[in-house]
Design a protein around this motif. Structure first.
Motif, PDB file in Angstrom:
ATOM      1  N   SER A   1      40.143  28.013  33.305  1.00  0.00           N
ATOM      2  CA  SER A   1      39.526  28.853  34.341  1.00  0.00           C
ATOM      3  C   SER A   1      38.131  29.297  33.911  1.00  0.00           C
ATOM      4  O   SER A   1      37.187  29.305  34.726  1.00  0.00           O
ATOM      5  CB  SER A   1      40.403  30.067  34.646  1.00  0.00           C
ATOM      6  N   GLU A   2      37.982  29.666  32.636  1.00  0.00           N
ATOM      7  CA  GLU A   2      36.661  30.029  32.134  1.00  0.00           C
ATOM      8  C   GLU A   2      35.701  28.846  32.250  1.00  0.00           C
ATOM      9  O   GLU A   2      34.541  29.016  32.657  1.00  0.00           O
ATOM     10  CB  GLU A   2      36.750  30.467  30.673  1.00  0.00           C
ATOM     11  N   PHE A   3      36.163  27.656  31.914  1.00  0.00           N
ATOM     12  CA  PHE A   3      35.316  26.458  31.964  1.00  0.00           C
ATOM     13  C   PHE A   3      34.795  26.217  33.378  1.00  0.00           C
ATOM     14  O   PHE A   3      33.594  25.978  33.576  1.00  0.00           O
ATOM     15  CB  PHE A   3      36.128  25.244  31.480  1.00  0.00           C
ATOM     16  N   VAL A   4      35.677  26.270  34.353  1.00  0.00           N
ATOM     17  CA  VAL A   4      35.272  26.026  35.734  1.00  0.00           C
ATOM     18  C   VAL A   4      34.273  27.077  36.216  1.00  0.00           C
ATOM     19  O   VAL A   4      33.263  26.757  36.858  1.00  0.00           O
ATOM     20  CB  VAL A   4      36.513  25.992  36.652  1.00  0.00           C
TER      21      VAL A   4
ATOM     22  N   LEU B   1      42.236  35.532  38.181  1.00  0.00           N
ATOM     23  CA  LEU B   1      42.635  34.888  39.433  1.00  0.00           C
ATOM     24  C   LEU B   1      41.654  35.217  40.556  1.00  0.00           C
ATOM     25  O   LEU B   1      41.273  34.337  41.338  1.00  0.00           O
ATOM     26  CB  LEU B   1      44.046  35.323  39.810  1.00  0.00           C
ATOM     27  N   ARG B   2      41.237  36.467  40.638  1.00  0.00           N
ATOM     28  CA  ARG B   2      40.304  36.850  41.703  1.00  0.00           C
ATOM     29  C   ARG B   2      38.979  36.110  41.578  1.00  0.00           C
ATOM     30  O   ARG B   2      38.366  35.724  42.584  1.00  0.00           O
ATOM     31  CB  ARG B   2      40.069  38.362  41.667  1.00  0.00           C
ATOM     32  N   SER B   3      38.536  35.897  40.345  1.00  0.00           N
ATOM     33  CA  SER B   3      37.258  35.231  40.126  1.00  0.00           C
ATOM     34  C   SER B   3      37.308  33.768  40.545  1.00  0.00           C
ATOM     35  O   SER B   3      36.390  33.271  41.211  1.00  0.00           O
ATOM     36  CB  SER B   3      36.854  35.332  38.648  1.00  0.00           C
ATOM     37  N   ILE B   4      38.373  33.049  40.145  1.00  0.00           N
ATOM     38  CA  ILE B   4      38.440  31.638  40.524  1.00  0.00           C
ATOM     39  C   ILE B   4      38.731  31.480  42.018  1.00  0.00           C
ATOM     40  O   ILE B   4      38.240  30.540  42.656  1.00  0.00           O
ATOM     41  CB  ILE B   4      39.464  30.857  39.673  1.00  0.00           C
ATOM     42  N   ARG B   5      39.495  32.399  42.579  1.00  0.00           N
ATOM     43  CA  ARG B   5      39.772  32.322  44.021  1.00  0.00           C
ATOM     44  C   ARG B   5      38.504  32.548  44.837  1.00  0.00           C
ATOM     45  O   ARG B   5      38.289  31.887  45.856  1.00  0.00           O
ATOM     46  CB  ARG B   5      40.848  33.344  44.387  1.00  0.00           C
ATOM     47  N   GLN B   6      37.686  33.462  44.378  1.00  0.00           N
ATOM     48  CA  GLN B   6      36.426  33.712  45.079  1.00  0.00           C
ATOM     49  C   GLN B   6      35.511  32.497  44.997  1.00  0.00           C
ATOM     50  O   GLN B   6      34.762  32.204  45.933  1.00  0.00           O
ATOM     51  CB  GLN B   6      35.733  34.927  44.464  1.00  0.00           C
ATOM     52  N   PHE B   7      35.584  31.754  43.896  1.00  0.00           N
ATOM     53  CA  PHE B   7      34.743  30.573  43.720  1.00  0.00           C
ATOM     54  C   PHE B   7      35.243  29.390  44.534  1.00  0.00           C
ATOM     55  O   PHE B   7      34.486  28.757  45.267  1.00  0.00           O
ATOM     56  CB  PHE B   7      34.670  30.193  42.240  1.00  0.00           C
ATOM     57  N   ASP B   8      36.524  29.061  44.401  1.00  0.00           N
ATOM     58  CA  ASP B   8      37.052  27.860  45.065  1.00  0.00           C
ATOM     59  C   ASP B   8      38.546  28.068  45.318  1.00  0.00           C
ATOM     60  O   ASP B   8      39.367  27.906  44.411  1.00  0.00           O
ATOM     61  CB  ASP B   8      36.822  26.631  44.189  1.00  0.00           C
ATOM     62  N   GLU B   9      38.898  28.382  46.543  1.00  0.00           N
ATOM     63  CA  GLU B   9      40.289  28.714  46.858  1.00  0.00           C
ATOM     64  C   GLU B   9      41.200  27.501  46.739  1.00  0.00           C
ATOM     65  O   GLU B   9      42.352  27.616  46.303  1.00  0.00           O
ATOM     66  CB  GLU B   9      40.389  29.313  48.264  1.00  0.00           C
ATOM     67  N   ASN B  10      40.716  26.314  47.126  1.00  0.00           N
ATOM     68  CA  ASN B  10      41.541  25.113  47.035  1.00  0.00           C
ATOM     69  C   ASN B  10      41.873  24.787  45.576  1.00  0.00           C
ATOM     70  O   ASN B  10      43.024  24.465  45.235  1.00  0.00           O
ATOM     71  CB  ASN B  10      40.845  23.925  47.693  1.00  0.00           C
TER      72      ASN B  10
END
Length: 238
Positions: A164-167, A182-191
């Motif tokens: 998740s950090e890498f992405v 989770l909130r950070s990656i969801r805000q970036f790309d939900e799919n």
């Protein structure tokens, strides 16, 4: 007798404990409308007479309260350090927060926080990306080869955080821990996030690793895939 609502409790807390402060902001889940029975109140206080910034946890007005106390220079240092580690805790609290007390500087500080958040963290160098690819490869190999179920759980946790950090960092997005991950990656790309959650959930429920392995390899692919052979750290040219 019901306890005070979050805003009223925060106002009374500041008036009681910091009556001479120059500004105060209520942040956190109470402001976002996400408060639960176990939520606390995050209060940021600005006191120009304060020598050193500090953080304190206490219970007041029947609420657990986390208070972050700053003067008008210390918050800038925390903004800088938070942004350097790509986890903008204080800027995020100030940006989203509700102003409780304002001597005329709070709106300016909120705009400062919003500008930092919009700009994003520093871009990773190619060396940073190579290093993280190597770390992810190392943990992924441990995950594939390990046969101890208890150890697998902790290896999977480490792998999930690294991926998740890498992405996020390769896309110049802020990172987080715990629920903020989770909130950070969801805000970036939900799919991408839905797939991330699904494959790790499958592993945690069934012990099946194949989906996690495929997902991690697919995530690394645009950056060169796994990295082991040829990686060196601190090696000087002869």
């Amino acid at each position: 007798m019901e306890r005070l609502n979050p805003v009223d409790a925060a106002r009374q807390f500041v008036a009681t404990y910091f009556p001479t402060c120059a500004g105060a902001i209520l942040a956190g889940s109470a402001v976002r409308g996400e408060a639960t029975e176990t939520s606390d109140l995050d209060v940021v206080v600005f006191d120009p007479n304060l020598m050193n910034a500090y953080r304190e946890s206490l219970i007041a007005f029947e609420w657990p309260i986390e208070v972050f106390v700053h003067n008008f220079s210390s918050y800038k240092e925390y903004f800088k350090s938070d942004c350097k580690r790509a986890r903008p805790s204080l800027p995020r609290m100030v940006s989203e927060g509700l102003i409780l007390i304002d001597n005329g500087k709070m709106e300016g500080i909120k705009r400062e926080a919003q500008t930092l958040l919009k700009h994003g963290p520093e871009e990773w160098t190619q060396e940073d990306i190579q290093l993280k690819r190597y770390f992810i490869t190392d943990v992924l190999d441990d995950f594939i080869g390990n046969r101890d179920r208890a150890e697998d759980l902790f290896i999977a946790n480490a792998l999930a955080e690294l991926v998740s950090e890498f992405v996020l960092r390769t896309n110049r997005k802020w990172v987080g821990t715990s629920k903020w991950l989770l909130r950070s990656i969801r805000q970036f790309d939900e799919n991408w996030t839905n797939e991330f959650v699904a494959v790790f959930d499958t592993f945690y429920r069934t012990g099946e690793k194949e989906q996690v392995v495929h997902f991690v390899e697919k995530t690394l692919e645009p950056y060169g895939g796994r990295l082991f052979e040829g990686f060196a750290l601190g090696k000087s040219e002869q």
